[in-house]
Write a protein that holds these residues in place. Sequence first.
Motif, PDB file in Angstrom:
ATOM      1  N   GLU A  90       0.533 -12.388  -5.360  1.00 15.27           N
ATOM      2  CA  GLU A  90       1.933 -12.081  -5.635  1.00 15.27           C
ATOM      3  C   GLU A  90       2.087 -10.644  -6.140  1.00 15.27           C
ATOM      4  O   GLU A  90       3.022  -9.927  -5.744  1.00 15.27           O
ATOM      5  N   ALA A  91       1.139 -10.207  -6.963  1.00 15.99           N
ATOM      6  CA  ALA A  91       1.209  -8.834  -7.496  1.00 15.99           C
ATOM      7  C   ALA A  91       1.034  -7.809  -6.373  1.00 15.99           C
ATOM      8  O   ALA A  91       1.681  -6.757  -6.371  1.00 15.99           O
ATOM      9  N   ALA A  92       0.181  -8.112  -5.401  1.00 11.91           N
ATOM     10  CA  ALA A  92      -0.020  -7.207  -4.266  1.00 11.91           C
ATOM     11  C   ALA A  92       1.259  -7.113  -3.446  1.00 11.91           C
ATOM     12  O   ALA A  92       1.729  -6.027  -3.108  1.00 11.91           O
ATOM     13  N   LEU A  93       1.832  -8.258  -3.156  1.00 13.73           N
ATOM     14  CA  LEU A  93       3.059  -8.322  -2.365  1.00 13.73           C
ATOM     15  C   LEU A  93       4.216  -7.606  -3.072  1.00 13.73           C
ATOM     16  O   LEU A  93       4.997  -6.887  -2.457  1.00 13.73           O
ATOM     17  N   LEU A  94       4.316  -7.793  -4.378  1.00 14.00           N
ATOM     18  CA  LEU A  94       5.478  -7.286  -5.107  1.00 14.00           C
ATOM     19  C   LEU A  94       5.339  -5.833  -5.571  1.00 14.00           C
ATOM     20  O   LEU A  94       6.253  -5.292  -6.173  1.00 14.00           O
ATOM     21  N   GLY A  95       4.204  -5.196  -5.293  1.00 17.32           N
ATOM     22  CA  GLY A  95       4.109  -3.801  -5.742  1.00 17.32           C
ATOM     23  C   GLY A  95       2.813  -3.094  -5.391  1.00 17.32           C
ATOM     24  O   GLY A  95       2.819  -1.921  -5.033  1.00 17.32           O
ATOM     25  N   GLY A  96       1.694  -3.779  -5.502  1.00 15.19           N
ATOM     26  CA  GLY A  96       0.397  -3.133  -5.286  1.00 15.19           C
ATOM     27  C   GLY A  96       0.249  -2.555  -3.895  1.00 15.19           C
ATOM     28  O   GLY A  96      -0.239  -1.429  -3.727  1.00 15.19           O
ATOM     29  N   ASN A  97       0.670  -3.306  -2.904  1.00 15.52           N
ATOM     30  CA  ASN A  97       0.516  -2.836  -1.520  1.00 15.52           C
ATOM     31  C   ASN A  97       1.388  -1.612  -1.237  1.00 15.52           C
ATOM     32  O   ASN A  97       1.015  -0.749  -0.446  1.00 15.52           O
ATOM     33  N   ALA A  98       2.542  -1.539  -1.893  1.00 10.11           N
ATOM     34  CA  ALA A  98       3.423  -0.383  -1.702  1.00 10.11           C
ATOM     35  C   ALA A  98       2.716   0.881  -2.164  1.00 10.11           C
ATOM     36  O   ALA A  98       2.810   1.935  -1.518  1.00 10.11           O
ATOM     37  N   GLN A  99       2.006   0.770  -3.254  1.00  8.84           N
ATOM     38  CA  GLN A  99       1.248   1.922  -3.755  1.00  8.84           C
ATOM     39  C   GLN A  99       0.213   2.375  -2.721  1.00  8.84           C
ATOM     40  O   GLN A  99      -0.018   3.569  -2.537  1.00  8.84           O
ATOM     41  N   ASP A 100      -0.404   1.408  -2.030  1.00  4.96           N
ATOM     42  CA  ASP A 100      -1.395   1.745  -0.989  1.00  4.96           C
ATOM     43  C   ASP A 100      -0.777   2.572   0.139  1.00  4.96           C
ATOM     44  O   ASP A 100      -1.440   3.431   0.719  1.00  4.96           O
ATOM     45  N   VAL A 101       0.466   2.278   0.477  1.00  7.95           N
ATOM     46  CA  VAL A 101       1.139   3.022   1.552  1.00  7.95           C
ATOM     47  C   VAL A 101       1.267   4.498   1.148  1.00  7.95           C
ATOM     48  O   VAL A 101       0.999   5.397   1.948  1.00  7.95           O
TER      49      VAL A 101
END
Length: 286
Positions: free
Chosen positions: A264-275
């Motif tokens: 859930e943390a990846a979906l809600l913010g962590g993955n955006a940082q990766d972009v």
Amino acid sequence: MIIDSHVHLYPPDVVKNWEKIAKKEPYFKLLCSGKVHKWAVAEDLFEMMESDGIDQCWATSFAFRDPGLCRHCNDYVIDTVARSGGRVQGLAVVNPLSRDFEKEILRCREAGLIGVGELFPDGQVFDITDKRQTWRLATTCQDAGMFLLLHTAEQVGHDYPGKGKAGPTEAAAFCLNHPGLAVVFAHMGGGLWQYEMMPEMRIYLQNAWYDTAAVPFLYEAKVFRAVFAAGVGHKILYGSDFPLLGMKRYSRMLDEVGLDPEEEAALLGGNAQDVLDAAGRFSVLK
Ligand SMILES: [Zn+2]
């Protein structure tokens, strides 16, 4: 940290004069005349962030065909970012077939915007599979260290205003043509993520991410579980498509599906940082 990676804002005068603008912008007319359409200005966004507990929003306006309107929208997004105290990041809109749009992207980069989009292949009438029409856009974004957000839609199921014909086939072709550009395909890439279960497509789609904009209108909650089961959970970004939808609808879906806290943390913010990290890595401008 919760990042909403897909929200739309409209300059107040665009809201006020929308019917006049709509006469020259058929896709804008189509979307704004739709049953579910809503308007939002910067203050509405700040209010939503407060009430929904969103730490950061990535705001775009509306990708018009007219470069002058695009520039006007970009000025409003730049101003909103400046007024947000670091809580709003901005995306620039351009018409990728217009003269000198590269200058507008670089102007917006100088002003601190982080990406370009949400561009509308159907609405702005450009073909994302045709390299002659996309190379200037892709190289400018890539060189500037900005990611690109493209509207895509599932090419099955119910129709709705603005759905468009750009789907997984077109999005995959775009990735193959521009492997060095970080690209987010809106609305789950119209289902493109599923093809990452094909070994060769996983390689070809390395530069692709997918956002959840409008998902509550399109899918059952278990789509989130499916994305993680497919091994694509690190590439899905929470994007509400505000003002169309807000966090509440998504929270309900996430409660229903019960992802692990890390997922859930990846979906809600962590993955955006990766972009952002990927876009920065691809950049050649220092
Ligand atoms: Zn869209």
